[in-house]
Design a protein around this motif. Structure first.
Motif, PDB file in Angstrom:
ATOM      1  N   ASN A   1     -16.409 -16.262 -67.184  1.00 26.38           N
ATOM      2  CA  ASN A   1     -16.546 -15.415 -68.361  1.00 26.38           C
ATOM      3  C   ASN A   1     -16.150 -13.985 -68.038  1.00 26.38           C
ATOM      4  O   ASN A   1     -16.447 -13.476 -66.951  1.00 26.38           O
ATOM      5  CB  ASN A   1     -17.988 -15.424 -68.872  1.00 26.38           C
ATOM      6  CG  ASN A   1     -18.194 -16.426 -69.993  1.00 26.38           C
ATOM      7  OD1 ASN A   1     -17.253 -16.816 -70.674  1.00 26.38           O
ATOM      8  ND2 ASN A   1     -19.427 -16.855 -70.193  1.00 26.38           N
ATOM      9  N   THR A   2     -15.461 -13.344 -68.982  1.00 28.81           N
ATOM     10  CA  THR A   2     -15.193 -11.916 -68.868  1.00 28.81           C
ATOM     11  C   THR A   2     -15.877 -11.224 -70.038  1.00 28.81           C
ATOM     12  O   THR A   2     -16.070 -11.807 -71.110  1.00 28.81           O
ATOM     13  CB  THR A   2     -13.689 -11.610 -68.893  1.00 28.81           C
ATOM     14  OG1 THR A   2     -13.141 -12.034 -70.160  1.00 28.81           O
ATOM     15  CG2 THR A   2     -12.971 -12.324 -67.770  1.00 28.81           C
TER      16      THR A   2
ATOM     17  N   SER B   1     -23.447  -6.549 -68.466  1.00 26.87           N
ATOM     18  CA  SER B   1     -24.298  -5.551 -69.108  1.00 26.87           C
ATOM     19  C   SER B   1     -23.752  -5.116 -70.463  1.00 26.87           C
ATOM     20  O   SER B   1     -24.493  -4.564 -71.289  1.00 26.87           O
ATOM     21  CB  SER B   1     -24.468  -4.328 -68.203  1.00 26.87           C
ATOM     22  OG  SER B   1     -23.258  -3.599 -68.094  1.00 26.87           O
ATOM     23  N   LEU B   2     -22.455  -5.349 -70.712  1.00 26.51           N
ATOM     24  CA  LEU B   2     -21.892  -5.007 -72.018  1.00 26.51           C
ATOM     25  C   LEU B   2     -22.573  -5.777 -73.138  1.00 26.51           C
ATOM     26  O   LEU B   2     -22.542  -5.348 -74.297  1.00 26.51           O
ATOM     27  CB  LEU B   2     -20.389  -5.292 -72.043  1.00 26.51           C
ATOM     28  CG  LEU B   2     -19.500  -4.420 -71.148  1.00 26.51           C
ATOM     29  CD1 LEU B   2     -18.046  -4.823 -71.311  1.00 26.51           C
ATOM     30  CD2 LEU B   2     -19.679  -2.947 -71.460  1.00 26.51           C
ATOM     31  N   THR B   3     -23.185  -6.923 -72.815  1.00 23.93           N
ATOM     32  CA  THR B   3     -23.856  -7.717 -73.839  1.00 23.93           C
ATOM     33  C   THR B   3     -25.295  -7.267 -74.058  1.00 23.93           C
ATOM     34  O   THR B   3     -25.996  -7.836 -74.899  1.00 23.93           O
ATOM     35  CB  THR B   3     -23.838  -9.210 -73.463  1.00 23.93           C
ATOM     36  OG1 THR B   3     -24.569  -9.404 -72.233  1.00 23.93           O
ATOM     37  CG2 THR B   3     -22.420  -9.706 -73.269  1.00 23.93           C
ATOM     38  N   CYS B   4     -25.754  -6.271 -73.308  1.00 24.82           N
ATOM     39  CA  CYS B   4     -27.101  -5.727 -73.511  1.00 24.82           C
ATOM     40  C   CYS B   4     -27.121  -4.896 -74.795  1.00 24.82           C
ATOM     41  O   CYS B   4     -26.259  -4.042 -74.997  1.00 24.82           O
ATOM     42  CB  CYS B   4     -27.524  -4.862 -72.331  1.00 24.82           C
ATOM     43  SG  CYS B   4     -27.774  -5.759 -70.779  1.00 24.82           S
TER      44      CYS B   4
ATOM     45  N   THR C   1     -28.336 -13.502 -67.500  1.00 27.90           N
ATOM     46  CA  THR C   1     -27.975 -14.608 -66.605  1.00 27.90           C
ATOM     47  C   THR C   1     -26.548 -15.029 -66.896  1.00 27.90           C
ATOM     48  O   THR C   1     -26.189 -15.270 -68.056  1.00 27.90           O
ATOM     49  CB  THR C   1     -28.921 -15.804 -66.791  1.00 27.90           C
ATOM     50  OG1 THR C   1     -30.258 -15.378 -66.517  1.00 27.90           O
ATOM     51  CG2 THR C   1     -28.549 -16.936 -65.833  1.00 27.90           C
ATOM     52  N   GLY C   2     -25.730 -15.090 -65.877  1.00 24.37           N
ATOM     53  CA  GLY C   2     -24.325 -15.424 -66.047  1.00 24.37           C
ATOM     54  C   GLY C   2     -24.098 -16.908 -66.277  1.00 24.37           C
ATOM     55  O   GLY C   2     -25.037 -17.695 -66.445  1.00 24.37           O
ATOM     56  N   THR C   3     -22.836 -17.296 -66.264  1.00 23.95           N
ATOM     57  CA  THR C   3     -22.448 -18.696 -66.439  1.00 23.95           C
ATOM     58  C   THR C   3     -21.720 -19.173 -65.191  1.00 23.95           C
ATOM     59  O   THR C   3     -21.266 -18.373 -64.366  1.00 23.95           O
ATOM     60  CB  THR C   3     -21.527 -18.863 -67.655  1.00 23.95           C
ATOM     61  OG1 THR C   3     -20.399 -17.996 -67.501  1.00 23.95           O
ATOM     62  CG2 THR C   3     -22.253 -18.510 -68.939  1.00 23.95           C
ATOM     63  N   ILE C   4     -21.606 -20.471 -65.052  1.00 26.57           N
ATOM     64  CA  ILE C   4     -20.884 -21.052 -63.920  1.00 26.57           C
ATOM     65  C   ILE C   4     -19.847 -22.031 -64.451  1.00 26.57           C
ATOM     66  O   ILE C   4     -19.943 -22.516 -65.576  1.00 26.57           O
ATOM     67  CB  ILE C   4     -21.839 -21.771 -62.933  1.00 26.57           C
ATOM     68  CG1 ILE C   4     -22.647 -22.854 -63.657  1.00 26.57           C
ATOM     69  CG2 ILE C   4     -22.768 -20.766 -62.271  1.00 26.57           C
ATOM     70  CD1 ILE C   4     -23.525 -23.680 -62.722  1.00 26.57           C
ATOM     71  N   ASN C   5     -18.842 -22.304 -63.609  1.00 26.11           N
ATOM     72  CA  ASN C   5     -17.823 -23.273 -63.998  1.00 26.11           C
ATOM     73  C   ASN C   5     -18.165 -24.650 -63.440  1.00 26.11           C
ATOM     74  O   ASN C   5     -19.190 -24.833 -62.761  1.00 26.11           O
ATOM     75  CB  ASN C   5     -16.432 -22.815 -63.553  1.00 26.11           C
ATOM     76  CG  ASN C   5     -16.357 -22.547 -62.059  1.00 26.11           C
ATOM     77  OD1 ASN C   5     -16.938 -23.282 -61.251  1.00 26.11           O
ATOM     78  ND2 ASN C   5     -15.636 -21.504 -61.666  1.00 26.11           N
ATOM     79  N   ILE C   6     -17.305 -25.609 -63.716  1.00 25.64           N
ATOM     80  CA  ILE C   6     -17.581 -26.991 -63.304  1.00 25.64           C
ATOM     81  C   ILE C   6     -17.665 -27.104 -61.792  1.00 25.64           C
ATOM     82  O   ILE C   6     -18.538 -27.782 -61.240  1.00 25.64           O
ATOM     83  CB  ILE C   6     -16.488 -27.937 -63.852  1.00 25.64           C
ATOM     84  CG1 ILE C   6     -16.535 -27.952 -65.384  1.00 25.64           C
ATOM     85  CG2 ILE C   6     -16.661 -29.342 -63.304  1.00 25.64           C
ATOM     86  CD1 ILE C   6     -15.424 -28.765 -66.015  1.00 25.64           C
TER      87      ILE C   6
ATOM     88  N   SER D   1     -26.678 -16.550 -61.516  1.00 25.10           N
ATOM     89  CA  SER D   1     -27.498 -15.444 -61.031  1.00 25.10           C
ATOM     90  C   SER D   1     -27.979 -14.574 -62.182  1.00 25.10           C
ATOM     91  O   SER D   1     -27.305 -14.427 -63.195  1.00 25.10           O
ATOM     92  CB  SER D   1     -26.697 -14.591 -60.046  1.00 25.10           C
ATOM     93  OG  SER D   1     -25.539 -14.078 -60.677  1.00 25.10           O
ATOM     94  N   GLU D   2     -29.173 -14.015 -61.998  1.00 24.69           N
ATOM     95  CA  GLU D   2     -29.711 -13.065 -62.974  1.00 24.69           C
ATOM     96  C   GLU D   2     -29.471 -11.654 -62.468  1.00 24.69           C
ATOM     97  O   GLU D   2     -29.715 -11.351 -61.301  1.00 24.69           O
ATOM     98  CB  GLU D   2     -31.208 -13.283 -63.194  1.00 24.69           C
ATOM     99  CG  GLU D   2     -31.789 -12.336 -64.240  1.00 24.69           C
ATOM    100  CD  GLU D   2     -33.277 -12.491 -64.448  1.00 24.69           C
ATOM    101  OE1 GLU D   2     -33.660 -13.217 -65.383  1.00 24.69           O
ATOM    102  OE2 GLU D   2     -34.049 -11.901 -63.661  1.00 24.69           O
TER     103      GLU D   2
END
Length: 683
Positions: free
Chosen positions: A344-345, A360-363, A377-382, A392-393
């Motif tokens: 994700n970007t 943090s832009l989504t805060c 908390t971010g996302t991960i790929n397959i 990670s948070e």
């Protein structure tokens, strides 16, 4: 010597009485004008050929003159023509506008003109380019000379500029006071660039051939190269140096050519308008030729036009929606790359550009105060999911003006770490009220080093006693469990250590992380309900392994129970799962529809039916033989084809399909379209 040519843009033909054809009217008198690349030097030769009125055929009449000074002025006397169309050619040395010096070699340029009613004709880069194009239009398109000149002039200026008012090209001078004159000087500078005179001639000849063919400047690589020179010259002060060089000749006032040099590179970079309506806005130059030194550079609209803009930011090129004043501040989350290895970007619209940032832009900044915290908390790929990576948070503190900064306790420690206080500890707290983050540090020989909470509160003293540790922080009890088996933390295998835990008086400790072989991996029964330890909390679950609730299990060993329901009418090679199950909870699984969370149960063991009429535990060879036999190469011919990978150990089965993936170029890959479980619940 090779033919010359030139740049241009859209000018509007200025009609006059001189634009009409002179027909076959005779002409007697003299012709004079100015010859300019920069100005041709005194002594350069000028030859004029008479042309038959309806074609470019020379009648055989010719007249000679010469350049009479270093300003490029020339004159041809005692002319007697039967037809008004002439071809003029100047040959000699010239003054170089970029260097200010005299050229080291000679060049020639041509001009075609109708001299009926006029005795002044200039020779310059644009007249030569016009001549090259007129030849094609007259000889191949059967146009009259006058029609061909009008079309060629429109095409010439269309190649360089938009909305420039211009006269006939043979009336233009690099020292004139019109828009077309300033544009002519700009074109001279652009074509010369930083090239040697020999390279300039080669460039000019190539351009002439290109333009003569269809009236279009098709060489996009050369356009970008020239635009790069112009942009750099504008930024570095080179244009001011060129102006001083030309002014040093003391010929005449120098027109504002800089405007047209800057207009050229801004147009080539597709930056658009820059005026009071978009001051401060920025544009990103995305170079389709991938040859520009300014590729992917940002430019800002200033009172002096577009200027290069750099401040270390990264800009997104993958968002189709334009960033404008209307959506200023909007944040878009965009997945980059394919599902297996992508990420994700986070991008915010800022002054015309989508600026890449972190999560943090989504805060949300609405209603927050300086010091407030935002946890994301971010996302991960397959691929990461397959490696048991936990998203990670990250924690950010609000510092005002819409900005969140990631918490870093080291920047808050004021106490110096020296040899005298090695072992001292510091606790840094971010946030307020119930939303806080504590970070812990210890002074060591390497300076202040981050430590975990368990170390700060001396849990190591409890290892040999009970393997548990508890203490009070801000009026609340905190629990830790020591794990002496290997376990995964954020995609890394840890040998042992203290793990934060939840605690229930009936169910006991529930650590955040534990090994797959741990008893925490199994549901626990409490008051007719089952609970599962997940991320430090006991969660009630609906799915539990079949052996927990099947009354037939009572009195049987696991081996006896597992084979109770194996089919009796099987054939050799059949595969079947046993009754013993493993259940997994809160599992992130990816399909073509995106990420989804599942609880699911699959068989612990799988069996194969043999020729002697018995079922036996599946071997590794049996399993991979099935995979190999169903595999196929994923390509254009097999696009859409599917295969099944059966469940194995704690992994569900999958239905894989060959699909085309567009990563700039079309590639083919297998993607998961469906999972295979014994039982499941989608969260």
């Amino acid at each position: 010597m090779s033919s010359l040519i030139l740049l241009v843009g859209t000018f509007f033909w200025a009609c006059s009485s001189e634009s009409a054809s002179g027909g076959n009217e005779p002409f007697e008198g003299s012709i004079n004008g100015v010859s300019q690349k920069g100005p041709f030097l005194e002594g350069s030769s000028v030859v004029m050929q008479e042309l038959e009125g309806k074609s470019l055929a020379q009648t055989g009449k010719s007249f000679r003159g010469k350049v009479i000074n270093d300003r490029g002025d020339f004159s041809i006397e005692n002319i007697a023509l039967d037809y008004p169309y002439v071809l003029l050619e100047v040959n000699g040395y010239y003054r170089n506008e970029v260097t200010g010096k005299k050229s080291n070699g000679s060049i020639f340029m041509k001009a075609i003109a109708d001299v009926s009613g006029q005795s002044k004709v200039n020779i310059n880069l644009l007249t030569h380019l016009e001549y090259e194009r007129v030849q094609t239009l007259v000889e191949q398109n059967n146009m009259s000379i006058e029609e061909a000149k009008r079309q060629a002039d429109r095409e010439i200026f269309a190649a360089f500029y938009a909305d420039v008012d211009y006269d006939k090209v043979e009336h233009l001078s690099i020292f004139g006071n019109g828009e077309g004159d300033a544009a002519l000087l700009a074109i001279n500078v652009l074509l010369l660039g930083n090239e040697s005179e020999a390279d300039f001639m080669a460039r000019f000849a190539t351009m002439g051939q290109d333009f003569a063919a269809d009236g279009v400047w098709n060489d996009s690589l050369l356009k970008i190269k020239i635009a790069d020179f112009a942009c750099e010259a504008s930024r570095s002060g080179k244009l001011a140096e060129i102006r001083r060089n030309i002014e040093s000749w003391k010929i005449a006032d120098v027109p504002p050519f800089e405007t047209y040099v800057n207009s050229f590179w801004a147009n080539q970079y597709r930056l658009g308008k820059c005026d009071a309506s978009n001051l401060g806005m920025r544009k990103l130059f995305v170079d389709s030729t991938e040859s520009s030194v300014f590729q992917d550079s940002a430019f800002k609209c200033s009172e002096n036009g577009w200027i290069p803009y750099t401040n270390g930011e990264v800009y997104s090129k993958s968002i189709a929606e334009e960033c404008t004043a209307e959506n200023e501040g909007e944040v878009k989350v965009v997945w980059e790359g394919n599902p297996k290895y992508g990420y994700n970007t986070y991008n915010r619209c800022e002054s015309g550009l989508w600026v890449r940032g972190n999560i943090s832009l989504t805060c949300d900044t609405a209603g927050v105060q300086v010091g407030d915290l935002c946890r994301k908390t971010g996302t991960i790929n397959i691929f990461q999911a397959g490696m048991n990576v936990t998203p990670s948070e990250r924690t950010f503190a609000y510092v005002g003006n819409g900005v969140w900064e990631e918490c870093d306790g080291l920047t808050k420690i004021t106490k110096e770490c020296t040899a005298e206080n090695v072992g001292d500890k510091e606790k840094i707290v971010y946030g307020r009220d119930d939303n806080t983050l504590s970070m812990y540090y210890q002074c060591s020989s390497d300076g202040w080093t981050e430590i975990d909470e368990a170390t700060f509160y001396n849990c190591a003293d409890s290892v040999s006693v009970s393997g548990t540790c508890s203490f009070e922080v801000d009026g609340k009890m905190v629990y830790y469990k020591y794990n002496d088996e290997k376990f995964w933390v954020n995609g890394k295998m840890v040998d042992s250590g203290w793990v934060k835990a939840g605690y229930d008086p009936e169910l006991g400790f529930c650590p955040m992380y534990y090994s797959l072989s741990s008893s925490y991996n199994l549901p626990k029964l409490l008051d007719s309900g089952y609970y599962y330890c997940w991320a430090g909390q006991w969660e009630k679950v609906n799915l539990v392994p079949k052996q927990y609730t099947d009354p037939r299990k009572e009195g049987l060993t696991d081996e006896e129970y597992d084979v109770l329901d194996l089919p009796k009418d099987a054939k050799v090679g059949d595969r079947a799962g046993g009754l013993l199950e493993t259940c997994e909870y809160n599992q992130d699984l990816y399909t073509v529809n995106g990420w989804e969370v599942y609880d699911y149960c699959i068989s612990q063991n799988y069996y194969r039916y043999h020729e002697d009429g018995s079922w036996a535990i599946e071997t590794t060879d049996d399993f991979f033989d099935d995979i190999n036999s169903s595999s196929f190469e994923c390509n254009a011919e097999t696009e859409g084809q599917q295969r099944i990978r059966m469940p194995d150990e704690d992994q569900p089965g999958t239905v894989l399909q060959c699909v085309a993936v567009d990563n700039g170029t079309i590639e083919y890959d297998e993607v998961i379209v469906e999972y295979i479980f014994n039982r499941y619940e989608k969260k």
